[in-house]
Each structure stands twice: as structure tokens, then as C-alpha cells.
Design a protein around this motif. Structure first.
Motif, short mmCIF file in Angstrom:
data_model
loop_
_atom_site.label_atom_id
_atom_site.label_comp_id
_atom_site.label_asym_id
_atom_site.label_seq_id
_atom_site.Cartn_x
_atom_site.Cartn_y
_atom_site.Cartn_z
N CYS A 8 -6.89 6.10 2.13
CA CYS A 8 -6.35 6.54 0.85
C CYS A 8 -6.86 5.63 -0.27
O CYS A 8 -7.19 6.10 -1.36
CB CYS A 8 -4.83 6.57 0.87
N ALA A 9 -6.93 4.33 0.02
CA ALA A 9 -7.43 3.40 -0.98
C ALA A 9 -8.89 3.71 -1.32
O ALA A 9 -9.27 3.75 -2.49
CB ALA A 9 -7.30 1.97 -0.47
N GLU A 10 -9.68 3.98 -0.29
CA GLU A 10 -11.09 4.34 -0.51
C GLU A 10 -11.26 5.53 -1.43
O GLU A 10 -12.14 5.58 -2.27
CB GLU A 10 -11.72 4.74 0.82
N ARG A 11 -10.41 6.52 -1.20
CA ARG A 11 -10.56 7.76 -1.94
C ARG A 11 -9.70 7.81 -3.19
O ARG A 11 -9.62 8.85 -3.84
CB ARG A 11 -10.18 8.94 -1.03
N GLY A 12 -9.00 6.75 -3.45
CA GLY A 12 -8.18 6.70 -4.64
C GLY A 12 -6.99 7.63 -4.61
O GLY A 12 -6.47 8.01 -5.66
N ALA A 13 -6.57 8.03 -3.41
CA ALA A 13 -5.40 8.90 -3.32
C ALA A 13 -4.13 8.05 -3.32
O ALA A 13 -4.07 7.02 -2.67
CB ALA A 13 -5.47 9.73 -2.05
N ALA A 14 -3.15 8.50 -4.08
CA ALA A 14 -1.85 7.84 -4.05
C ALA A 14 -1.10 8.29 -2.81
O ALA A 14 -1.35 9.37 -2.29
CB ALA A 14 -1.05 8.17 -5.30
N VAL A 15 -0.20 7.44 -2.33
CA VAL A 15 0.54 7.79 -1.12
C VAL A 15 2.03 7.68 -1.39
O VAL A 15 2.49 6.69 -1.97
CB VAL A 15 0.18 6.85 0.06
N MET A 16 2.75 8.71 -0.97
CA MET A 16 4.20 8.58 -0.94
C MET A 16 4.57 8.48 0.53
O MET A 16 4.43 9.43 1.29
CB MET A 16 4.85 9.80 -1.58
N LEU A 17 5.01 7.29 0.95
CA LEU A 17 5.25 7.01 2.36
C LEU A 17 6.74 7.06 2.63
O LEU A 17 7.49 6.18 2.19
CB LEU A 17 4.67 5.64 2.70
N ILE A 18 7.16 8.10 3.32
CA ILE A 18 8.58 8.27 3.61
C ILE A 18 8.85 7.72 5.00
O ILE A 18 8.23 8.16 5.96
CB ILE A 18 8.94 9.76 3.56
N THR A 19 9.74 6.77 5.13
CA THR A 19 10.03 6.22 6.44
C THR A 19 11.38 5.53 6.45
O THR A 19 11.92 5.19 5.39
CB THR A 19 8.93 5.22 6.87
N HIS A 20 11.93 5.35 7.64
CA HIS A 20 13.17 4.58 7.74
C HIS A 20 12.83 3.15 8.14
O HIS A 20 13.70 2.32 8.26
CB HIS A 20 14.09 5.21 8.78
N ASP A 21 11.54 2.87 8.36
CA ASP A 21 11.12 1.60 8.91
C ASP A 21 10.69 0.65 7.81
O ASP A 21 9.61 0.77 7.24
CB ASP A 21 9.96 1.85 9.89
N MET A 22 11.55 -0.32 7.52
CA MET A 22 11.27 -1.27 6.45
C MET A 22 10.00 -2.07 6.73
O MET A 22 9.29 -2.47 5.82
CB MET A 22 12.45 -2.23 6.30
N GLY A 23 9.73 -2.32 8.01
CA GLY A 23 8.55 -3.08 8.37
C GLY A 23 7.28 -2.38 7.92
O GLY A 23 6.36 -3.00 7.37
N VAL A 24 7.23 -1.08 8.14
CA VAL A 24 6.06 -0.30 7.73
C VAL A 24 5.90 -0.36 6.22
O VAL A 24 4.80 -0.55 5.69
CB VAL A 24 6.21 1.16 8.22
#
Lengths: 315, 328, 328
Positions: B202-218
Motif C-alpha cells: 500500500c505504501a508503494e502504491r500510495g494507497a491509504a489503508v483503513m485497518l479494522i481489527t481487535h488486535d492492538m498489536g497489529v
């Protein structure tokens, strides 16, 4: 929303829980289910209360007068002047009364056959699903073989074989029971299959494992843990199966192998009626047929509704 | 400041039931900058997945967006007709779901699915699309991509399948990728690989990410900023390091304390008493007030809106209201 | 050893995963076996928490099921407090069964949805005939109180509770036969972190109060570290390392243990970079020859591909790795 919360704090009776359940709610808000339920209820009540509602007792020969035969509905008889709501048949039996008594027999045979098929199917399904292995394979292959024949054919076969074993003197009285066993035996496969599948699913669930860890007897696990949890789909099949059993009974009676003609069921009435359809006495066929249709259709619709209501997605 | 890539304003999502309407998302607002990774955390039922579904217009009826606006690069997308929305989905917003098995069609090869998606959204030939698909599979770390592209999804292991899904989400060069619990179904040793791939590509392609998770570590490892949801409301949003190191909302603080770590020394974990309210019984005032250790009268009456603290952080808690800070 | 409560020796379980007989004949395929657990031996001391960690397919749940009698071992034996377990002999096992219990992973599947909570908790009491009449419900009320629920909850159904509360009910059921030993199979992996903290704290309190011994099955190293005195690490059905609690985290001996540790997300933001873990777990039907870990192992040398390493003593326990004995 705060109001809902207060309601939830109150202790609830099982009656309230039933009324408040999602299934009951779905019934209350479904016009089809309400109408089908009402029609079924009317037919069932009329059948059960037949001795008190029916103006005549069609099984009592002393009340019959051959002179009343072939009276059209709502018209006075040419000889006796008697008026019958739905007319009379060839022997002068009041069609309305005969329908009430006939529906009684049809329902009795249907319910008993379904119960028989249910008990047999559930038992075998539970055993097959729980034990697995060769018992499962054996039972399911028998089921496969039976499913490859039309069930009415199997009922006919069983009926024929059973007649051969019963002494002639008992044939009249035993006929209904033979019919019930014949229809029931032709119908157990569906229950067994559904129960087997559901048992295999429930068996692997952790609440069953928890019971196994403490060494609970398999019979107890099946009866108290698994059975209550597989009954949902069984009830759906049983309802639709009731409609099918009523029709099967009517079909067998129509073919002349069902209940004795002295105790006419709806099928017997239709058989008698169709002989006179083309000579103008339409009512002998029409009214029993409409009753059968209404009963089978409404019970079937109830089954359809129940299946949707018990759908896990909606629960 | 440049216009945000995604802007969610006062989003409200409701589910009508026979016992009244449930509000699964209640006035949630946040922005997502270009190329940014926003983590969205919360416990089950907090509304994080529904927020993602609302953005891509995949709320299951009878649920519906009952209020608020969603803007994608200056274009309002929450009220678009189905047809237009479908064109945005896949083209401008890519999706990665929890279970890689359900996001791939088992009846088609990976090549079929990738090429079809690419050609639906980009005007290129079949051959070019295939080349692009192979390159992408190679990039997400599928060994022998040129050969394996013609395999069916069930030929891949769980981790490899999730790589395919990431390739599928990115094949039309989207501006935004919504990843809903992308590692939850995977083994620990594979999780790290997948997160790395997702983040790098995603960084390479300049895409933004919305990362939905219950895992604080991630989240801690991946996100630039993090939004914490509680009972369908935004509790706190801010740079990931700040929120994790010094949570300002009592709920976030409790959440962070309740996670056992590899360096912690105390015998007992911090625990938040009670559990998140059901949607039909959200308390008046601040939704967290019955479980909060620092609750005071105002919390039980008035609902706090996110208060901008000026350092890029917003906290929906009366403790951070300038008026309260002055008084006490 | 006098203080050993449970002893597992050479425990092995093979599953027949062959196709049905007819298919085998027609397709000329061989019978296939999956070795879920191979030659696993360990001791659990009275009053301690012994943990088994591993990823999916490591056989940890299979071991748990064999210990509580849900599965029959293909080989090996299990000795509980000096008595060898034989689940076929009903009478002798009955007294033994009362003394161990199990807590399951999924609190939504582990409680019969059609039973009242009170009856669920009372089931072991009734099955073992420990009490009768009014005393049973009094005991249920006491147990509900012990796990932090209220006595009136006995009249409710499981669906009226949240996941964490259900797990409390499951714990109350496990306690009701007054066991000494409880097998906890991923007890918190279906729960949210804040609820997980509550349950882990509760499990610790109960251990102190009733002197319980736990076998904890988990894939979460942070949870394992927080809870356990000693830890066994499983890979593809074999125990690769057994170590004292914190020792495993400070000085992991087996390369696989080290890899698992590296894969844990860094919540402290200490800048510790997750090491890229190579590859995925092989298919357990056809595990690699020699040490099953060698294809992913950075230390692998020729011997690892041929020979199966046996456990060797280490400072904190033992580990099965040839690289350990190698000088340098």
C-alpha cells in the motif's frame, strides 16, 4: 429504549416467553400464517367436535334413509322433503356430517402416521448420527433404497403385505392401524436424514463434549442435550408431513385400499363422489374435495411459514 | 491543509428491529489522509466492521445509513446509486476481509478473478491484465506466481490465500484499501507476513489503508493513527504512538492495560469491570460511564463529543473538556 | 515424583483421513493417516499451570481431548495422580472423572442453548450424584457468586448473556464437581481483550482459592506467559521444547520457539522489529522427514533432514534440536 430495559428486568413466565418469542411474533405478523392457522384450526375443531356438531351420524345405519339419496344442497328431497346443507350421497348420508366425520378419520390417520414416522425416524437418525460407522452406513443405504420408490407405492406394498397377515375377521377394525403403519413406514426416511445430519452437527459442539467429559451416559446426552436442539427442523417436516400424510391417506382410500367404506374418510367420499360427477351429483365430490384441499393447503402453508420462522438467519 | 482522501462526518447507521431501532454507529467522524494507515479498534459490537461496510456501501438491509456524510476525495459517496457505488468499489476502494475463503470465488481460478477485476476497472487487454496480475502476485509473495496463477483458491494455504486477496484488492490501483480483520483467521507466524505485505504494497502504491481489527498489536505495528470505537461511538482518535503510550480516554487506558504483554511483570491484568452495553441498552450520557473509574455527574447526563486537544488527538471524554479541566 | 498430578507418556494419536473404501478401490489410493500428536511426554505438577502453545495443526487440542477422554490415544498413556486413565472401564473412571474438568474455547457453543443456566451448572453435580434436592440449587447459587455472577442468573438462558459472562458460566460448571485439575482449551481466544483480562484474572483467583492445577492450551504467547509456570511448545504434533515459564521468553532454546516469540506484535513500541518468519506450517499428512521444522529453520543442517531429534536437557527444561548439541 430505556423502557425496553425496564421490561427486561421483570421475571417472565413461560407463557409470556412463548408469546414474546420471535416465532410467535413472526406468526402474529404473517397474514398467510394467520389465515392458514385459522383454517386449520376450524377444520381440526370441526373434526374433533364432529359428534356434537354434525346433524346426523353417518356411521349409524339406523339414521340412514335410502330415500334421501342424491339430495342436492339446500333443496328439499323430492320424496321425504328433508333439507341438507351440502346435500346427500348415494346412500342418503348427509354430506356435511360425513365430511366432519371423514375429516376426523383423515386427521387421526395423518397425525398418528406422522407421530409413528417421527418416533421411528428420530430414533434411527439419532443412532446413525451419534454412532456413525457401519450402523450409519447401513441405515442410510436402507433410506436411499426406500427413497428411490414413490412413498405411495411403498405404503401400498406395506398395506398389502399387512393385510395378508391379518385374519379376515379383524381386517375391518385393524384397517386404520394398518394404514397408519403403512403411511408412517413410508415416511420415516425424511426425519431420519434430517435428525442424523443435525445430530452430527450438535455432537461436535462443545456443550456435548462438556457432557461427555463428565461421563454422562450417551442415552442421556441424546435425550436431553441433542434431541431438544434438533427438534426445530423436525417440526417443520412434521407439519408438511402431516399435509402429505392426509393426502396419502386420501389417495389410498381413493384407490379403495384405505379405511373401510362403512367409516368413510375424506378420500373415500371423494372416491364415491367421482362416480357421480358426470351424472350431475357434483356436490358429493366437490365439498369433500374442497375440505381436503383447504386442510392440506393450510397445514402445508403453516409448515412453510414455520420453516422460514425457524431459519437461523432470522433468529 | 490538503483535502482528506476520505472524510466521514457524523455517520449514523441504524438497524430497525421489532423491538425498536438499534443504532450501531452513532455520529462517528474521522478523516483519512492520502497514503495514511488508520487503525480502527474496538471490541466485538463496537461498530468497527459496520463503519467499514458503510464506507463501501455494503450495509446489509434492513440496516441503513440514517445520517451523516461520507466523502471520497471531495465526492459524496454515501448516497450514490448502487451502480455508481459498484464502480467505486474495487476501483477506488479495495477490500480485504477476514476470511480469505469467502472473498474468493471457489469456482474460478485466481487468474480469472484477478484479470476480470483488472479489466472491469482498467482499459487494458487481457494479456496486459494477466501480466499485471502475475506481477502483483509475485509482489505479494506468491512463489512461482506465473504458474500458480492458474490454480484454484483451494490450492492455496490460508496465508497464501490472504495474499491473493490482497492482490485482488490492489489490482485496480485503488486509493483506499479497507482491511477488515485481515489476519484474525491466520496463525501467529503468518500474521506478521501478511501485515508486512499489506503495509509495504500500500505504501508503494500510495494507497491509504483503513485497518479494522481487535488486535492492538497489529495496530501498533502498522497504523499511523488509531481510532478507538466503543458502543458505536468514537472514544478517541490520534497518532498511534500517543494513544498507545498515553491513552487519554479511560476506556482506551483500560483496554491497553488489559492486554498481557511479553514484558509485563505484574500478576494481575488491569480489567475493566462489566462488559460493553448491548445496542438496545446504551446508557444515557457517556456510553462508558457505568464502567468508568473516573466517572462524575456530567458523564451520566450529557454525551461527550470528541474534544479536539489541538495535538492531533480527539477524546470524547468530559475529563478533557477545558471547562472541566479549569474547575477541577 | 510425589507432586506430579498428571503424567503423559509417549502420547500419540493418528487419524484415519483416507477416502471411503469404494473411492480408495476405484482411485487406487492408499490409506492415509494424519498424525496429530506424536510421542508427546510431559508432567504437570500439582498446583501449577502448564501451558501448551502451538499454531493450528500443532496437535494441542488433540492432546487436551485425549487427556479428558474425548479421544482415545493411539499409543501412550496418561497417568492421573498415580492411576492410569482407562476410559473404557466405567466404574474405576467415574471417581477419577469427577476430579478433572474442561473449559472450552467457544462460550457460544459450550452451553446448551435450551437449558437454564442453573441446570447447566448443576449437570456435573447431578451426574456424579454429589448432592440432591434443594442443596443443588444452593450450590449453583454459590458457584455463580464465585465466578462473579448473581444467583438470580440461574433462571436465565445462555443467550441472555455476553461472551464473557457465558465463559464465567462455563467456568462455574467446570468447578461444580470440585475438580483438582482443569483443562482450559483456548479459554479466552473467542473473547475481547478487556473481557479476556477479566477471565484470566478470575482463573488465577480460582487457582489460588481452590488450589487448582491447569493445563492451558493457547496460541497466544502473551496469555501463556502471563498464566503459566511451565510451557510446552508444539510443532506439527511434537513437543519441541519444554521450559520454565519466564525462561522460555528470555532464553528460548528451540529455533521454533524463537520464531514464535519474534512473531508476537510489539505493543510497547520499543522498536523491536518483528523478524520475517519464513514459510508456513507443512501439511501434517506428509510432514517433512527428520525434524519437521527443518524447512523453515535458519539453523538447519544435514542431520536435521534425516534424523528425528530427541529432547535434550536445557537450563529451563528440554528441547528437541540438533543445533543445541552442536558446538559453536
Amino acid at each position: 429504549m430505556a423502557k425496553i430495559d425496564a421490561e427486561e428486568m421483570k421475571p417472565r413466565s413461560w407463557l409470556f416467553r412463548m408469546w414474546d418469542s420471535d416465532v410467535a411474533y413472526s406468526f402474529r405478523t404473517s397474514p398467510v400464517a394467520l389465515i392458514a392457522g385459522l383454517v386449520s384450526l376450524i377444520v381440526v375443531l370441526a373434526a374433533v367436535l364432529a359428534p356434537w356438531i354434525a346433524p346426523y351420524n353417518p356411521y349409524d345405519p339406523s339414521q340412514l334413509n335410502l330415500m334421501d339419496g342424491f339430495t342436492p344442497p339446500m333443496e328439499p328431497n323430492a320424496f321425504t322433503g328433508n333439507v341438507f346443507w351440502l346435500g346427500t350421497d348415494n346412500q342418503g348420508r348427509d354430506v356435511f356430517s360425513t365430511i366432519l366425520y371423514g375429516a376426523r378419520i383423515s386427521l387421526f390417520v395423518g397425525v398418528m402416521a406422522v407421530l409413528f414416522a417421527m418416533v421411528l425416524g428420530i430414533t434411527l437418525g439419532l443412532i446413525a448420527g451419534w454412532r456413525g460407522g457401519w450402523i450409519d452406513s447401513l441405515l442410510m443405504r436402507i433410506a436411499d433404497v426406500q427413497l428411490s420408490f414413490p412413498s405411495i407405492l411403498i405404503a401400498l406394498l406395506i398395506f398389502g403385505v399387512a393385510r395378508g397377515f391379518i385374519p379376515p375377521a379383524l381386517r375391518e377394525t385393524m384397517a386404520i392401524w394398518v394404514l397408519i403403519v403403512a403411511i408412517g413406514l413410508s415416511d420415516w426416511v425424511q426425519y431420519a436424514r434430517v435428525v442424523r445430519g443435525a445430530t452430527m452437527v450438535e455432537k461436535s459442539k462443545e456443550y456435548v463434549q462438556a457432557a461427555r467429559v463428565i461421563g454422562a451416559h450417551p442415552f442421556k446426552i441424546l435425550a436431553r442435550h441433542i434431541l431438544p436442539n434438533v427438534m426445530g427442523p423436525v417440526l417443520v417436516i412434521a407439519t408438511i408431513g402431516l399435509a402429505l400424510a392426509i393426502i396419502a391417506e386420501a389417495t389410498l382410500s381413493f384407490l379403495g385400499v384405505g379405511v373401510p367404506p362403512t367409516q368413510p374418510s375424506l378420500g373415500t367420499l371423494i372416491r364415491i363422489g367421482q362416480q357421480y360427477l358426470f351424472s350431475g351429483e357434483w356436490w358429493i365430490l366437490l365439498f369433500p374435495a374442497v375440505t381436503l384441499l383447504a386442510l392440506a393447503l393450510s397445514v402445508n402453508l403453516l409448515g412453510d411459514w414455520l420453516r422460514d420462522a425457524l431459519n437461523p438467519r432470522l433468529r | 491543509m490538503a483535502e482528506p482522501l476520505l472524510s466521514v462526518r457524523d455517520l449514523i447507521v441504524e438497524f430497525p428491529t421489532r423491538r425498536g431501532t438499534l443504532r450501531a454507529i452513532d455520529r462517528v467522524s474521522f478523516d483519512l489522509k492520502e497514503g495514511e494507515v488508520l487503525g480502527m479498534v474496538g471490541e466485538s459490537g463496537a461498530g468497527k466492521s459496520i463503519t467499514g461496510a458503510a464506507i463501501i456501501g455494503l450495509i446489509e438491509p434492513p440496516g441503513r445509513i440514517a445520517g451523516g456524510e461520507i466523502w471520497l476525495r471531495g465526492e459524496r459517496i454515501d448516497n450514490l446509486p448502487m451502480e455508481k457505488l459498484r464502480r467505486i468499489r474495487g476501483k477506488r476502494i479495495g477490500m480485504v476481509f477476514q476470511d480469505p475463503l469467502t472473498s474468493l470465488n471457489p469456482l474460478y481460478t485466481v487468474a480469472d478473478q484477478l484479470i476480470e477485476t483488472i479489466r472491469t476497472h482498467l482499459p487494458i487487454s487481457e494479456k496486459e491484465a494477466r501480466q499485471r496480475a502475475v506481477a502483483l502476485l509475485d509482489r505479494v509473495g506468491i512463489p512461482a506466481a506465473a504458474r500458480r496463477i492458474d490454480d484454484y483458491p483451494h490450492h492455496f494455504s490460508g496465508g497464501m490465500r490472504q495474499r491473493v486477496v490482497i492482490a485482488l484488492a490492489l489490482c485496480a490501483e485503488p486509493e483506499l484499501v479497507i482491511a477488515d480483520e485481515p489476519t484474525t483467521a491466520l496463525d501467529v507466524s503468518v500474521q506478521a507476513q501478511i501485515i508486512d505485505v499489506l503495509k509495504e504494497i500500500c505504501a508503494e502504491r500510495g494507497a491509504a489503508v483503513m485497518l479494522i481489527t481487535h488486535d492492538m498489536g497489529v495496530i501498533a505495528e502498522t497504523a499511523d493513527r488509531v481510532a478507538v470505537l466503543y458502543a458505536g461511538r468514537l472514544a478517541e482518535i490520534g497518532p498511534v504512538r500517543d494513544v498507545i503510550k498515553q491513552a487519554e480516554h479511560p476506556y482506551t487506558a483500560g483496554l491497553m492495560g488489559s492486554i498481557p504483554t511479553l514484558t509485563q511483570t505484574s500478576d494481575r491484568l488491569v480489567q475493566i469491570p462489566g462488559s460493553m452495553p448491548r445496542l438496545n441498552a446504551i446508557p444515557q450520557g457517556c456510553a462508558f460511564n457505568p464502567r468508568c473509574t473516573r466517572v462524575f455527574n456530567r458523564c451520566r447526563v450529557e454525551r461527550p463529543d470528541p474534544i479536539d486537544r489541538g495535538d492531533g488527538r480527539q477524546v470524547a471524554c468530559w475529563l478533557h473538556d477545558p471547562a472541566e479541566v479549569r474547575n477541577g | 515424583m510425589a507432586d506430579t498430578l498428571l503424567q503423559v507418556q509417549g502420547l500419540t494419536r493418528r487419524f484415519d483421513v483416507s477416502k471411503p473404501w469404494l473411492n480408495r478401490v476405484l482411485e487406487r489410493s492408499e490409506r492415509q493417516f494424519l498424525t496429530a500428536t506424536a510421542d508427546v511426554s510431559f508432567d504437570i505438577r500439582r498446583g501449577e499451570t502448564f501451558a501448551l502453545v502451538g499454531e493450528s495443526g500443532s496437535g494441542k487440542s488433540t492432546i487436551a481431548k485425549m487427556i479428558v477422554g474425548l479421544l482415545e490415544p493411539s499409543a501412550g498413556k496418561i497417568v492421573f495422580d498415580g492411576q492410569q486413565m482407562d476410559f473404557q472401564s466405567g466404574a474405576a473412571m467415574r471417581a477419577l472423572r469427577r476430579r478433572f474438568q474442561m473449559i472450552f474455547q467457544d462460550p457460544f457453543a459450550s452451553l446448551n442453548p435450551r437449558w437454564h443456566v442453573g441446570d447447566i451448572i448443576a449437570e456435573p453435580i447431578r451426574t456424579f450424584g454429589l448432592m440432591r434436592g434443594a442443596a443443588v440449587m444452593k450450590e449453583v447459587a454459590r458457584l455463580l457468586d464465585v465466578v462473579g455472577l448473581s444467583a438470580t442468573d440461574a433462571a436465565k438462558f445462555p443467550h441472555e448473556f455476553s461472551g464473557g459472562q457465558r465463559q464465567r458460566i462455563a467456568i462455574a460448571r467446570a468447578l461444580s464437581s470440585r475438580p483438582e485439575f482443569i483443562v482450559c482449551d483456548e479459554p479466552t481466544s473467542a473473547l475481547d481483550v478487556s473481557v479476556q483480562a477479566q477471565i484470566l484474572n478470575l482463573m488465577r483467583d480460582l487457582q489460588d482459592e481452590f488450589g487448582l492445577t491447569y493445563l492451558l492450551i493457547s496460541h497466544d504467547l502473551s496469555v501463556v506467559r502471563h498464566m503459566s509456570n511451565r510451557i510446552g511448545v508444539l510443532y506439527l504434533g511434537r513437543l519441541v521444547e519444554v521450559a520454565d515459564g519466564k525462561k522460555l521468553f528470555t532464553e528460548p532454546q528451540h529455533p521454533y520457539s524463537r520464531m514464535l516469540l519474534d512473531a508476537v506484535p510489539d505493543l510497547e513500541l520499543s522498536g523491536r522489529r518483528r523478524r520475517q518468519v519464513e514459510g508456513e506450517i507443512p501439511n501434517p499428512i506428509s510432514p517433512p522427514p527428520g525434524c519437521a521444522f527443518h524447512p523453515r529453520c535458519p539453523l538447519a543442517f544435514d542431520r536435521c533432514k534425516l534424523e528425528l531429534p530427541q529432547p535434550m536437557p536445557t537450563p529451563g527444561g528440554n528441547a528437541a534440536c540438533f543445533a543445541l548439541g552442536k558446538p559453536g
